[in-house]
Design an enzyme around this catalytic site. Structure first.
Site, mmCIF file in Angstrom:
data_model
loop_
_atom_site.group_PDB
_atom_site.id
_atom_site.type_symbol
_atom_site.label_atom_id
_atom_site.label_comp_id
_atom_site.label_asym_id
_atom_site.label_seq_id
_atom_site.Cartn_x
_atom_site.Cartn_y
_atom_site.Cartn_z
ATOM 1 N N ASP A 28 -25.409 -15.115 -89.306
ATOM 2 C CA ASP A 28 -26.043 -15.945 -90.237
ATOM 3 C C ASP A 28 -27.488 -15.351 -90.809
ATOM 4 O OD1 ASP A 28 -26.399 -18.178 -92.046
ATOM 5 O OD2 ASP A 28 -25.643 -19.514 -90.438
ATOM 6 N N ASP A 43 -21.643 -23.057 -98.178
ATOM 7 C CA ASP A 43 -22.034 -24.211 -97.284
ATOM 8 C C ASP A 43 -21.161 -25.597 -97.828
ATOM 9 O OD1 ASP A 43 -23.003 -23.029 -94.904
ATOM 10 O OD2 ASP A 43 -25.075 -23.920 -95.451
HETATM 11 C C1 GLA Z 1 -26.043 -22.123 -92.207
HETATM 12 C C2 GLA Z 1 -24.561 -21.840 -92.160
HETATM 13 C C3 GLA Z 1 -23.685 -22.988 -91.636
HETATM 14 C C4 GLA Z 1 -24.156 -23.156 -90.313
HETATM 15 C C5 GLA Z 1 -25.989 -23.311 -90.241
HETATM 16 C C6 GLA Z 1 -26.199 -23.361 -88.700
HETATM 17 O O1 GLA Z 1 -26.494 -22.878 -92.925
HETATM 18 O O2 GLA Z 1 -24.336 -21.644 -93.612
HETATM 19 O O3 GLA Z 1 -22.374 -22.887 -91.718
HETATM 20 O O4 GLA Z 1 -23.947 -22.028 -89.630
HETATM 21 O O5 GLA Z 1 -26.576 -22.298 -90.636
HETATM 22 O O6 GLA Z 1 -27.460 -23.804 -88.762
#
Ligand code: GLA
Length: 726
Positions: A462, A532
């Site tokens: 990430d 997301d």
């Molecule tokens: C980001 C990712 C999510 C999740 C969060 C965790 O927003 O896109 O899918 O993994 O971080 O903090």
């Protein structure tokens, strides 16, 4: 009179002999061709043609001169240049002329052309590289710039490529958006002047727009008609595309790193290598162009593009930060019982002194949180193995919270401007990958996690913030403008090292959703987390846009809770599955909150997905009805041998009277084959409007000409239809 005629004849002959002496360089695939012309009189190189592949050599003589292949700053400054060099003596002009060119077959089978140009006065050398992939009609280009002087020079502009189009009329489709709202397609004509698509967000460069575009030439292309170019810059950082239409309706297209605050000092005899720009052209509309890119990506660019992908259950939307060993063990068991192949542990598992119980602490401290997970990650890996599934883990190795042991130890490892307050975003800072020590550290985070916990089969990588206060403690004061470039180079070094040690681990690239989505990163990654936003309704649009460039196998798509956590929308479980199954299926919800019926529905859905996922992940995509212009949307995948196909259709609006009867004119089938139709992922004990067609057989020709016809009534009704050649 006679003298005048003779004079004209003489002029014509002179022109003809000059033309005859011009040299042509042909760069071609099966269907498209780019022709460069080396002028015999002044040695300058022009792009005379970019279009359908030409057959007759004799026709080249008729081509116009065209535009300079790599326009320089400081000579004829009518238009935006591709290169701008400040020479050591302060002179800001460059004039490039032909030195040589070579054509050979590259290691991957593409036709590699390299053209060397040079400034005779300053020695600046430019090498233009083109790799042409015959079957896929894809051309990959990049440029090397060599400083031929004895002292450093400043590069102010350094495009990856410059292309000239002469279609008279152009339409640009861009993919703009925001967090949880990525990839909106919008199309507008390009008129006189410049249109720029760019980003200067650095790490999460594509938060508002990814480095890709669609260009229609001559007329606005549709799915199956018209001349269209799909372009992509392979750079995991700031990019810029400049589209400039001149007074004669010619279009110049410059692509490359965004030169914004990125003057680059190039030392004597050093070489600057630009990122790669990839493009395909189709004369049969968008659909064909997408398939070109998908085929090319699976074969040449995407990590393990010929292999399969695992289904997984991710605990992010199931638990967020609130979990312990017991909760995870139950989720692992549920995931396995439903038929998933992997469990992915998301954020929140690490941090001892500063436990990661929400997003304001712990990033940087990649030791397990022993309160939450007293038996460590190893125990969970075993737990997954005991349940017959694999285990994956979330990492955000480039980032640090100020509330972390790492930051206490290395406050100078972060990107920030001295004499300014640190600027937090999601309570975190970015580690400065310009610094080799930081590169070592970031690499070690991933490497150690994988080495210390053998059996981890998957990583979600990430990157949850973009760059502000762009300053590096590592770079000297006079090299601060190298930051954007050195960061990305440092990142690639880390990716390389991770891949060298862990080639078998699947890695998903995520950046708070689709904040990092480009073909250069896909060399190292198996898939993207494209948003997301897991609302199936929104996902239809996001996936529709993204699959213009990327094959479905690279797009992770998860079934999540209803009401959706991001939008509050309520949708049927079947609809959520049917949308996720049109890409790479996963799940992001707490199985404990599911009813037994929902679990057993999911189990059956996953089982059925396994019977056709090969077609989705490796087949040819045909888009049938766009969600942008239709209440019903549809697309289909066809296997390479045309034996199998699977159609997805979704109703976005309820139709009260008569139902939605839009015809699905299928595509890509073999007209001479007969296909049996079966509806998949049916709801148990529910009658379906597909009953009249169920189990029946039709020729490919019939299905493409008469189409598939059945009504749909309710909002979020969906169907998956399997076609099997008999
Ligand atoms: C980001 C990712 C999510 C999740 C969060 C965790 O927003 O896109 O899918 O993994 O971080 O903090």
């Amino acid at each position: 009179m006679k003298i005048k005629r003779l004079a004209i004849l003489f002029c014509l002959l002179a022109t003809a002999s000059a033309i005859m002496a011009d040299e042509f360089i042909r760069i071609n695939t099966n269907n498209i061709e780019m022709i460069l012309r080396v002028k015999s009189d002044n040695g300058r190189v022009f792009q005379s043609y970019l279009g359908k592949r030409l057959k007759f050599e004799s026709d080249l003589l008729h081509l116009p001169q065209g535009g300079e292949v790599y326009l320089t700053h400081g000579m004829e400054d009518y238009f935006e240049p591709a290169i701008d060099v400040r020479h050591a003596d302060g002179n800001a002009s460059t004039l490039l002329t032909y030195v040589e060119h070579k054509q050979e077959t590259a290691a991957d089978g593409s036709q590699h052309t390299v053209i060397t140009l040079q400034d005779k006065v300053y020695g600046t050398q430019v090498r233009l590289h083109f790799f042409a992939y015959a079957d896929e009609d894809v051309i990959k280009t990049h440029t090397e710039i060599v400083n031929g002087e004895k002292k450093p020079v400043m590069l102010e502009k350094y495009a990856s490529s410059m292309l000239h189009l002469t279609g008279g009329k152009y339409w640009l489709t861009e993919f703009s958006g925001n967090w949880a709202d990525e990839g909106h397609m919008s199309t507008a004509p390009l008129n006189f002047g410049k249109k720029v698509l760019d980003t200067k967000l650095g790490t999460r460069a594509n938060l508002f727009t990814p480095p890709m575009f669609i260009l229609s030439v001559g007329e606005q292309a549709t799915e199956d008609h018209g001349q269209v170019m799909l372009g992509q810059l392979g750079w995991t950082g700031n990019f810029r595309f400049t589209f400039e239409v001149d007074e004669s309706d010619n279009l110049r297209l410059i692509s490359g790193i965004n030169p914004y605050f990125s003057s680059y000092e190039l030392g004597a005899k050093e070489t600057f290598t630009t990122p790669e720009f990839f493009f395909t052209m189709s004369y049969e509309g968008l659909s064909r162009a997408s398939r070109n890119l998908h085929n090319w990506a699976r074969k040449y660019q995407l990590k393990d593009g010929q292999k399969g992908r695992l289904t997984l259950l991710n605990n992010w939307e199931a638990t967020y930060f609130d979990f312990n060993e017991g909760i995870l063990s139950t989720i692992i068991k549920d995931a396995s019982e439903m038929g998933f192949e992997l469990f992915l542990l998301d954020d929140g598992w690490f941090g001892e002194k500063y436990p990661r119980n929400n997003d304001d602490a712990g990033l940087g401290d990649w030791m397990v949180n022993s309160k939450k997970l007293p038996n460590g990650i190893g125990y969970l890996v075993e737990e997954a193995t005991r349940n017959g599934i694999k285990f994956g883990i979330w990492l955000e190795p480039e980032m640090v919270n100020p509330r972390s042991e790492l930051y206490e130890k290395h406050p100078d490892w972060v990107i920030t401007q001295p004499n300014r307050e640190i600027d937090l975003s999601r309570n975190q800072l970015i580690l400065d990958l310009c610094n080799p020590k930081v590169q070592d550290y970031v690499f070690s985070v991933v490497d150690n996690t994988l080495k210390e916990n053998p059996g981890i089969a998957y990583v979600k990588w990430d990157c949850n913030r973009f760059v502000t206060n762009s300053g590096s403690y590592y770079l000297s004061a006079d090299k601060q403008s190298h930051l954007w470039i050195e960061y990305v180079r440092g990142l690639y070094r880390v990716f390389e090292r991770v891949r060298a040690n862990h080639p078998e681990v699947s890695i998903m690239l995520c950046s708070g959703g689709g904040g990092r989505i480009d073909y250069a990163s896909l060399r190292y990654f198996d898939e993207f987390w494209i948003s997301d936003n897991t609302d199936a309704f929104n996902r239809i649009f996001i996936q529709w846009g993204t699959t213009h460039f990327f094959p479905a196998m690279a797009l992770a798509s998860h079934v999540s809770a209803s009401p959706c956590h991001q939008t509050g929308r309520v949708t049927p479980l079947k609809f959520r599955f049917d949308v996720a199954m049109s890409a790479k299926l996963g799940m992001d919800l707490q199985p404990m909150n599911m009813t037994e019926e929902e679990k057993s529905f999911s189990k059956k859905a996953i089982e059925e997905y396994y019977t056709f996922r090969e077609i989705v992940q490796h087949g040819d995509l045909y888009r049938l009805l766009s969600p942008y212009t239709n209440p019903r949307t549809a697309m289909m995948y066809v296997s390479e041998d045309k034996q199998d196909a699977v159609v997805f259709t979704y109703l976005l609006e309820k139709v009260i009277n008569g139902g939605n009867n839009q015809v699905l004119y299928l595509k890509g089938l073999d007209p001479n084959k007969t296909y049996r139709l079966n509806e998949l992922n049916k709801e148990p004990n529910k009658w379906t409007w597909f009953y009249e067609l169920e189990g029946k057989s039709y020729t490919g020709e019939y299905l493409m000409k008469y189409g598939l016809r059945f009504p749909m009534y309710n909002q979020f009704e969906s169907k998956i239809i399997r076609l099997t050649a008999e």
